[in-house]
Design a protein around this motif. Structure first.
Motif: not given
Length: 672
Positions: A610-617
């Motif tokens: 699967g794939t993940a796109v993450m926005l975080s610091s």
């Protein structure tokens, strides 16, 4: 539940656990099992995500509209005043003034630049335009320029160039043939080198001794770099590409307050924004600066097509936004005087949609370069008419909807007052705006769960997290407004967006606003993209919009239990794309701690990855001050999405840890 709680979400995702470990965690106190099931809970409308547009913060002139010269035709200025010369400056002693004492280039443009050369002058002399706080000079680009000029006495050559403020010349062109009547001169620049920065000017000069004691008049300047998709009179490439990069499906225009005008006479008039730019008079917009209207009705419609977005056309509804602090003073057109404005709206719609060979207005559109009619489905009647609800409910809504509906029965109308306002005919779609605090957006993630399923639909036509404090949400920057979107604000917006998508049977569209902000002159913050003459920065809210819009399902999937306040600060929505056989799980964690989710689903994943796109610091902690983390022009990549692939050892379960204050989209292959 603890802020490292176990939450089972039923879709697939990252870092595998053994079955025994997973079962032990599920049996732990406060663990919540959540499953995604194959039952479809609704179709997601194709119009769900997009933008609201108006010329604010120099988002049009000086922003998306690629014209490089500010105050190019002296529109909306008073001759003889210093403000009339905004962005213009003399070179080597020329005397500049704006005048309407002579006939202008056209009747729409009565003002001209009067350049008086002193009787004694050495060397070249002339004037410069500083652009919109700078001009980008790029090697390899072709710049297309023009201006009108005339003089009763001077007949010599005129030199135009792109120069730095320190004197370096990047490109030059010589213009000859000036006479006593207005003539348009065109030229191109092809810089051989790029400027180090945007401290550059458009420079015009003549031979000083040859022109001594004479007067030259200029009008309607223009200078365009290459534009998006090569459109004439088109869009600035980097800003256009950024907006296109979120795959927006609706484009609401032309506003917003800028549609309304501060008076009936200064409203946005569609018929004054079409045709050659020399025939567009422009106006002082509601946000305090002149609009050239070079970005006019046809440009907006072409732009929507280039985006692949459906236009939502705002029409003036008989109210002008004269003063928000004195709502009772707004000028409202009396019912007996409304018909000419209704006719004007009908003419605009016919200009957009009528065949060229059977309509006066369709023929005019064809004359201006567009043979085929545009597709138009949605008409928004007014803007924020909750500020003038009585007249809107009494006659304005009815008058416009009835007359336009009779002429165009396939159109759908969007109301702009409070959802509780009773309208005749009853509204089926309504636009209401939400500029609120971070906490409001978190709490509002479930506001549409109980929206009545009575055939009416909601358009969240403007929204943004603007502050950490409820009392500052609509206040000034000095009292708490964000200058740039923050990670915490964007995560809260994402929580709200999970609620919109989960309830997309009643939320048919949404539009983040405002879209653009020129850092050198703005009236509203925060904005999704900030820029200057040469740079731009994509905000954390931009990336959230992109993550949600690009990763779209066609159908919602049910989760058990559904996302509720009991699971805060974790918010989610699941969907399946029937065309690509992809399951999407969109999750916002608005809390200060990581949260682990144990994921189960009643179908089998058909790929081992699967794939993940993450926005975080990556460096975020509760001490670092999450509210202040933003992407800025000087630090544009503080927080950017990170993509990864992960193995799926079991076809029906997985687990994933959502970082503190983050937004994540997981994608799995599944043939449901």
């Amino acid at each position: 539940m603890s802020r490292r709680a176990a939450v089972v979400l039923g879709a697939a995702v990252i870092s595998s656990w053994s079955l025994l470990a997973t079962q032990a965690l599920l049996n732990a106190p406060n663990a919540l099992e959540l499953r995604i099931t194959t039952s479809m809970s609704g179709v997601i409308p194709s119009t769900l995500y997009g933008y609201m547009w108006e010329d604010i913060n120099h988002s049009g002139d000086g922003g998306l509209y690629a014209e490089l010269l500010q105050n190019r035709a002296f529109q909306g200025v008073l001759p003889g005043t210093q403000n009339a010369l905004t962005a213009w400056q003399p070179y080597n002693g020329a005397r500049l003034s704006v005048t309407n004492k002579i006939e202008g280039v056209t009747s729409a443009l009565p003002n001209s630049l009067q350049v008086t050369i002193p009787k004694t002058v050495l060397g070249p002399i002339g004037f410069e335009n500083t652009g919109y706080w700078g001009i980008k000079v790029q090697a390899g680009w072709t710049y297309n320029g023009s201006f009108y000029a005339k003089s009763d006495t001077f007949t010599g050559p005129i030199t135009a160039s792109l120069k730095s403020t320190t004197g370096a010349t990047y490109a030059t062109a010589t213009i000859e043939g000036i006479s006593s009547t207005w003539k348009k001169f065109t030229f191109t620049f092809e810089p051989s080198a790029s400027a180090l920065d945007t401290n550059n000017v458009f420079h015009v000069e003549v031979n000083g001794p040859q022109a001594a004691g004479q007067t030259i008049y200029f009008g309607m300047f223009s200078l365009f770099p290459p534009t998006y998709l090569g459109r004439e009179n088109g869009m600035r490439i980097d800003l256009a590409e950024a907006l296109a990069g979120t795959n927006p499906s609706i484009w609401r225009f032309p506003g917003g307050n800028n549609l309304e005008g501060e008076s009936w006479a200064t409203r946005w008039k569609w018929n004054e924004t079409i045709g050659p730019i020399e025939n567009r008079p422009g106006r002082v917009g509601d946000w305090g600066y002149p609009n050239t209207d070079g970005l006019g009705l046809l440009e907006y419609l072409n732009w929507a097509e280039d985006l692949g977005a459906e236009p939502i056309l705002g029409i003036w509804s008989g109210a002008s936004a004269q003063n928000y602090s004195e709502l009772s003073t707004w000028p409202i057109v009396p019912e007996a005087d409304l018909q000419p404005y209704i006719d004007d709206a009908i003419n605009e719609i016919e200009f957009i949609t009528a065949p060229a060979n059977s309509s006066e207005w369709g023929a005019l559109r064809s004359k201006y370069g567009r043979e085929e009619p545009y597709q138009l489905r949605y008409i928004e009647v007014g803007n924020e008419d909750q500020f003038q609800p009585d007249s809107y409910a009494a006659y304005r809504w009815n008058a416009f909807v009835t007359a336009i509906g009779e002429r165009f029965p396939d159109l759908e109308f969007i109301a702009t007052t409070y959802p509780s306002t009773a309208l005749n005919p009853p509204y089926l779609k309504i636009d209401y705006h939400q500029y609120e605090s971070i906490s409001w957006f978190e709490n509002a993630a479930f506001m549409f769960d109980n929206y009545p399923r009575n055939g009416t639909q909601y358009f969240v036509g403007e929204y943004a997290a603007t502050s950490t404090n409820d009392s500052d949400a609509l206040g000034t920057i000095a009292t708490g407004r964000f200058l740039y979107p923050t990670l915490a604000g964007s995560a809260a917006e994402a929580a709200f967006m999970t609620g919109m998508e989960r309830n997309s049977d009643v939320v048919f569209a949404s539009a983040y606003a405002p879209s653009l902000q020129h850092i050198r002159n703005y009236q509203w913050t925060p904005d999704i993209i900030t820029y200057d003459a040469g740079r731009l920065v994509l905000s954390t809210s931009y990336y959230v919009q992109q993550m949600f819009s690009v990763n779209r399902g066609t159908h919602l999937l049910a989760t058990s239990p559904a996302s509720t306040n009991d699971s805060a600060p974790l918010y989610w929505v699941a969907s399946h794309n029937n065309e690509t056989n992809t399951v999407f799980l969109k999750v916002a964690n608005t809390g200060p701690d990581d949260l682990t989710a144990y994921l189960f689903f009643d179908f089998n994943v058909t790929s081992l990855f699967g794939t993940a796109v993450m926005l975080s610091s990556p460096t975020l902690s509760s001490i670092t001050g999450v509210f202040n983390i933003s992407n800025t022009l000087d630090e544009p990549e503080n927080i950017i999405p990170v993509s990864s692939a992960f193995a799926i050892p079991y076809p029906d379960r997985y687990n994933y840890t959502f970082p503190a204050t983050s937004v994540t989209v997981l994608a799995l292959e599944a043939n449901i």
